[in-house]
Enzyme design. Structure first.
Site, PDB file in Angstrom:
ATOM      1  N   THR A 126       0.818  -1.222   0.000  1.00  0.00           N
ATOM      2  CA  THR A 126       0.000   0.000   0.000  1.00  0.00           C
ATOM      3  C   THR A 126       0.851   1.271   0.000  1.00  0.00           C
ATOM      4  O   THR A 126       1.883   1.342   0.660  1.00  0.00           O
ATOM      5  CB  THR A 126      -0.912  -0.001   1.237  1.00  0.00           C
ATOM      6  N   GLY A 131      -4.350   1.828  -2.009  1.00  0.00           N
ATOM      7  CA  GLY A 131      -4.004   0.463  -1.639  1.00  0.00           C
ATOM      8  C   GLY A 131      -4.836  -0.573  -2.369  1.00  0.00           C
ATOM      9  O   GLY A 131      -4.366  -1.681  -2.656  1.00  0.00           O
ATOM     10  N   GLU A 241      -4.032 -14.979   3.039  1.00  0.00           N
ATOM     11  CA  GLU A 241      -4.209 -13.816   3.911  1.00  0.00           C
ATOM     12  C   GLU A 241      -5.700 -13.600   4.202  1.00  0.00           C
ATOM     13  O   GLU A 241      -6.086 -13.309   5.333  1.00  0.00           O
ATOM     14  CB  GLU A 241      -3.613 -12.558   3.261  1.00  0.00           C
ATOM     15  N   GLN A 335     -22.651  -4.211  23.824  1.00  0.00           N
ATOM     16  CA  GLN A 335     -24.000  -3.852  24.304  1.00  0.00           C
ATOM     17  C   GLN A 335     -24.357  -4.637  25.565  1.00  0.00           C
ATOM     18  O   GLN A 335     -24.863  -4.088  26.538  1.00  0.00           O
ATOM     19  CB  GLN A 335     -25.030  -4.133  23.191  1.00  0.00           C
ATOM     20  N   GLU A 366     -15.623  -3.956  -0.890  1.00  0.00           N
ATOM     21  CA  GLU A 366     -16.146  -3.660  -2.225  1.00  0.00           C
ATOM     22  C   GLU A 366     -15.252  -4.271  -3.308  1.00  0.00           C
ATOM     23  O   GLU A 366     -15.736  -4.765  -4.333  1.00  0.00           O
ATOM     24  CB  GLU A 366     -16.230  -2.137  -2.435  1.00  0.00           C
TER      25      GLU A 366
HETATM   26  C1  LIG Z   1      -4.070  -1.408  10.400  1.00  0.00           C
HETATM   27  C2  LIG Z   1      -3.719  -1.607   8.976  1.00  0.00           C
HETATM   28  C3  LIG Z   1      -2.718  -2.509   8.624  1.00  0.00           C
HETATM   29  C4  LIG Z   1      -2.350  -2.660   7.281  1.00  0.00           C
HETATM   30  N1  LIG Z   1      -1.287  -3.469   6.971  1.00  0.00           N
HETATM   31  C5  LIG Z   1      -0.812  -3.443   5.701  1.00  0.00           C
HETATM   32  C6  LIG Z   1       0.391  -4.142   5.374  1.00  0.00           C
HETATM   33  O1  LIG Z   1       1.013  -4.797   6.208  1.00  0.00           O
HETATM   34  N2  LIG Z   1       0.863  -4.038   4.098  1.00  0.00           N
HETATM   35  C7  LIG Z   1       0.214  -3.336   3.140  1.00  0.00           C
HETATM   36  O2  LIG Z   1       0.693  -3.277   2.015  1.00  0.00           O
HETATM   37  N3  LIG Z   1      -0.947  -2.687   3.413  1.00  0.00           N
HETATM   38  C8  LIG Z   1      -1.459  -2.722   4.673  1.00  0.00           C
HETATM   39  N4  LIG Z   1      -2.608  -2.042   4.965  1.00  0.00           N
HETATM   40  C9  LIG Z   1      -3.291  -1.327   3.924  1.00  0.00           C
HETATM   41  C10 LIG Z   1      -4.592  -1.962   3.472  1.00  0.00           C
HETATM   42  O3  LIG Z   1      -4.332  -3.121   2.731  1.00  0.00           O
HETATM   43  C11 LIG Z   1      -5.327  -0.878   2.679  1.00  0.00           C
HETATM   44  O4  LIG Z   1      -5.759   0.099   3.604  1.00  0.00           O
HETATM   45  C12 LIG Z   1      -6.481  -1.436   1.892  1.00  0.00           C
HETATM   46  O5  LIG Z   1      -6.034  -2.262   0.849  1.00  0.00           O
HETATM   47  C13 LIG Z   1      -7.317  -0.307   1.284  1.00  0.00           C
HETATM   48  O6  LIG Z   1      -6.502   0.587   0.590  1.00  0.00           O
HETATM   49  P1  LIG Z   1      -6.629   2.154   0.909  1.00  0.00           P
HETATM   50  O7  LIG Z   1      -6.575   2.350   2.379  1.00  0.00           O
HETATM   51  O8  LIG Z   1      -5.641   2.875   0.091  1.00  0.00           O
HETATM   52  O9  LIG Z   1      -8.083   2.535   0.473  1.00  0.00           O
HETATM   53  P2  LIG Z   1      -8.534   3.009  -0.991  1.00  0.00           P
HETATM   54  O10 LIG Z   1      -7.983   2.110  -2.017  1.00  0.00           O
HETATM   55  O11 LIG Z   1      -8.286   4.472  -1.103  1.00  0.00           O
HETATM   56  O12 LIG Z   1     -10.103   2.773  -0.876  1.00  0.00           O
HETATM   57  C14 LIG Z   1     -10.870   3.500   0.096  1.00  0.00           C
HETATM   58  C15 LIG Z   1     -12.239   2.868   0.191  1.00  0.00           C
HETATM   59  O13 LIG Z   1     -12.877   3.027  -1.069  1.00  0.00           O
HETATM   60  C16 LIG Z   1     -13.716   1.931  -1.324  1.00  0.00           C
HETATM   61  N5  LIG Z   1     -13.322   1.340  -2.617  1.00  0.00           N
HETATM   62  C17 LIG Z   1     -12.088   1.124  -3.101  1.00  0.00           C
HETATM   63  N6  LIG Z   1     -12.148   0.559  -4.327  1.00  0.00           N
HETATM   64  C18 LIG Z   1     -13.449   0.433  -4.624  1.00  0.00           C
HETATM   65  C19 LIG Z   1     -14.174  -0.079  -5.741  1.00  0.00           C
HETATM   66  N7  LIG Z   1     -13.537  -0.604  -6.803  1.00  0.00           N
HETATM   67  N8  LIG Z   1     -15.533  -0.032  -5.707  1.00  0.00           N
HETATM   68  C20 LIG Z   1     -16.180   0.478  -4.641  1.00  0.00           C
HETATM   69  N9  LIG Z   1     -15.552   0.964  -3.557  1.00  0.00           N
HETATM   70  C21 LIG Z   1     -14.213   0.945  -3.542  1.00  0.00           C
HETATM   71  C22 LIG Z   1     -13.548   0.955  -0.164  1.00  0.00           C
HETATM   72  O14 LIG Z   1     -14.595   1.187   0.768  1.00  0.00           O
HETATM   73  C23 LIG Z   1     -12.234   1.374   0.454  1.00  0.00           C
HETATM   74  O15 LIG Z   1     -12.168   1.058   1.856  1.00  0.00           O
HETATM   75  C24 LIG Z   1      -3.027  -1.930   6.283  1.00  0.00           C
HETATM   76  C25 LIG Z   1      -4.064  -1.062   6.632  1.00  0.00           C
HETATM   77  C26 LIG Z   1      -4.394  -0.875   7.954  1.00  0.00           C
HETATM   78  C27 LIG Z   1      -5.466   0.119   8.281  1.00  0.00           C
END
Ligand SMILES: Cc1cc2nc3c(=O)[nH]c(=O)nc-3n(C[C@H](O)[C@H](O)[C@H](O)COP(=O)(O)OP(=O)(O)OC[C@H]3O[C@@H](n4cnc5c(N)ncnc54)[C@H](O)[C@@H]3O)c2cc1C
Length: 380
Positions: A126, A131, A241, A335, A366
């Site tokens: 990410t 991500g 995973e 609750q 999603e």
């Molecule tokens: C505590 C924690 C630990 C993590 N650990 C790791 C790790 O070890 N390594 C790593 O690489 N990543 C890690 N991540 C990242 C995680 O995999 C990403 O947060 C996740 O893949 C979502 O990417 P983003 O946060 O960039 O959200 P975005 O890609 O910006 O998406 C935001 C939201 O938009 C919506 N969305 C996205 N795409 C679509 C679609 N096609 N259609 C409809 N809705 C959509 C979803 O609701 C999504 O939650 C971690 C995240 C957290 C919070």
């Protein structure tokens, strides 16, 4: 090869005992500190827990996914938190690509010591720019003689603060998924470092980092698999995973149910134990129903994966089912605990917060629904 059921039960019992003896008494302290100690990795490694489902040729125990599911269920049942499991078992996402590559140098340097609990690894896909859409990552690795020169930023990386090395998704080629490779970058590499330690809603004892790469020179020998094969390697390992995250979901849900069921037997309101209210009984039954369904289905998908079936869509369904289960069951447990359930330090409060990451990490709901629709022939 899968362990016999007796071996599996013994391993699960040992893992549960580890949690009761060495985790539960310290967990709040680690939550407050924002990380788990390295000594826990060494203990888990010595017990064979970290290498359980890895082949013996790379230092593992040669078990399969069913073995790790059984052990993880037992650990949750004994009081492990989702954050603890994410931090302790980051090896489960950082190493599989390296192990599968069959590269003896990389296996000896990274896989064996990590499974023994001597090193900590992380997986960095990410980026701040996104991500979900892995095919668009921008962290760049340019070949320069015997090194790649890496530039970019990764964020939300589990165990990234403590990690001795990180398996990093980089762009070595053109746009799209075909231009992505995996590179192992070691702590201490000039230009590579932890920019920030990130604070979170839940998973408090799991350290999370933002990492930066500024002209970081990484030996070509640290390329995992062929150049351009990174996206495929990531996709292959996502199945495991997602099943693991499903176990997190119904694992913390089952534990919250147990805690709530015990609490409502003791707690009195209106002159009688809470459990004597039919609505409370029905709440427990619904919580139990969701746990049973999520657990049974996830185990079934894990068994099919272990048997070699293609279960990419089913792993998404299992994660979805378990994540929904965790959201509902952990909420109902809070609750039933009333005000006590809202208090910092109450176990159900921790599970409630921890549950919120599950529909986001390892593929947002999603995105997994999109993938499932495509695989099941529902996408236009
Ligand atoms: C505590 C924690 C630990 C993590 N650990 C790791 C790790 O070890 N390594 C790593 O690489 N990543 C890690 N991540 C990242 C995680 O995999 C990403 O947060 C996740 O893949 C979502 O990417 P983003 O946060 O960039 O959200 P975005 O890609 O910006 O998406 C935001 C939201 O938009 C919506 N969305 C996205 N795409 C679509 C679609 N096609 N259609 C409809 N809705 C959509 C979803 O609701 C999504 O939650 C971690 C995240 C957290 C919070």
């Amino acid at each position: 090869m899968s362990a016999t059921s007796t071996e599996r039960q013994a391993m699960a019992a040992a893992a549960a005992e580890l949690v009761r003896r060495e985790v539960v008494p310290h967990l709040q302290e680690w939550e407050d500190a924002g990380e788990i100690p390295r000594s826990l990795h060494a203990t888990a490694g010595a017990l064979g827990l970290l290498g359980l489902a890895f082949p013996e040729e790379v230092g593992g125990a040669g078990g399969d996914l069913l073995d790790s599911v059984a052990v993880q269920e037992a650990m949750f049942g004994a009081g492990a938190s989702s954050g603890l499991m994410a931090g302790l078992f980051t090896s489960g996402i950082a190493l599989p690509h390296i192990a599968a590559s069959g590269d003896v140098h990389l296996v000896d340097r990274f896989v064996r010591p990590t499974l023994a609990g001597e090193k900590i690894g992380a997986l960095a896909i990410t980026e701040p720019g996104g991500g979900s859409d892995v095919a668009r990552i921008t962290t760049r690795a340019e070949l320069d003689g015997e090194h790649y020169v890496v530039n970019g930023t990764k964020t939300y990386i589990t165990s990234g603060v403590r990690a001795d090395f990180v398996t990093v998704a980089v762009r070595t080629g053109g746009p799209g998924h075909g231009g992505i490779s995996l590179l192992v970058v070691e702590k201490g590499t000039p230009g590579f470092g932890v920019d920030r330690t990130l604070r979170k809603m839940g998973w408090h004892c799991s350290d999370t980092a933002e990492l930066s790469f500024v002209d970081a020179r990484v030996p070509v020998a640290h390329l995992v698999g062929a150049e351009g094969s990174g996206f495929g390697q990531i996709a292959d390992q996502f199945v495991v995973e997602r099943i693991a995250l499903a176990v997190h979901g119904y694992g913390i849900a089952a534990r919250s149910l147990d805690l709530a069921a015990a609490y409502v037997r003791e707690r009195r309101a209106f002159g009688r134990p809470l459990i004597e209210n039919q609505t409370v009984q029905h709440t427990l039954v619904e919580m139990r129903r969701q746990v049973e369904v999520a657990r049974t289905y996830t185990r079934e998908v894990a068994a099919r994966h272990a048997a070699g079936d293609f279960v990419v869509a089913e792993a998404c369904l299992a994660k979805q089912t378990a994540v929904d289960c965790a959201a509902h069951v952990c909420d109902r447990a809070v609750q039933l605990f009333g005000g006590a359930g809202y208090m910092h330090g109450t176990e159900v409060e921790r599970h409630y917060r921890d549950a919120r990451i599950l529909p986001i990490g390892g593929g947002a709901d999603e995105v997994l629904r999109d993938l499932t629709a495509m695989l099941m022939g529902y996408a236009s």
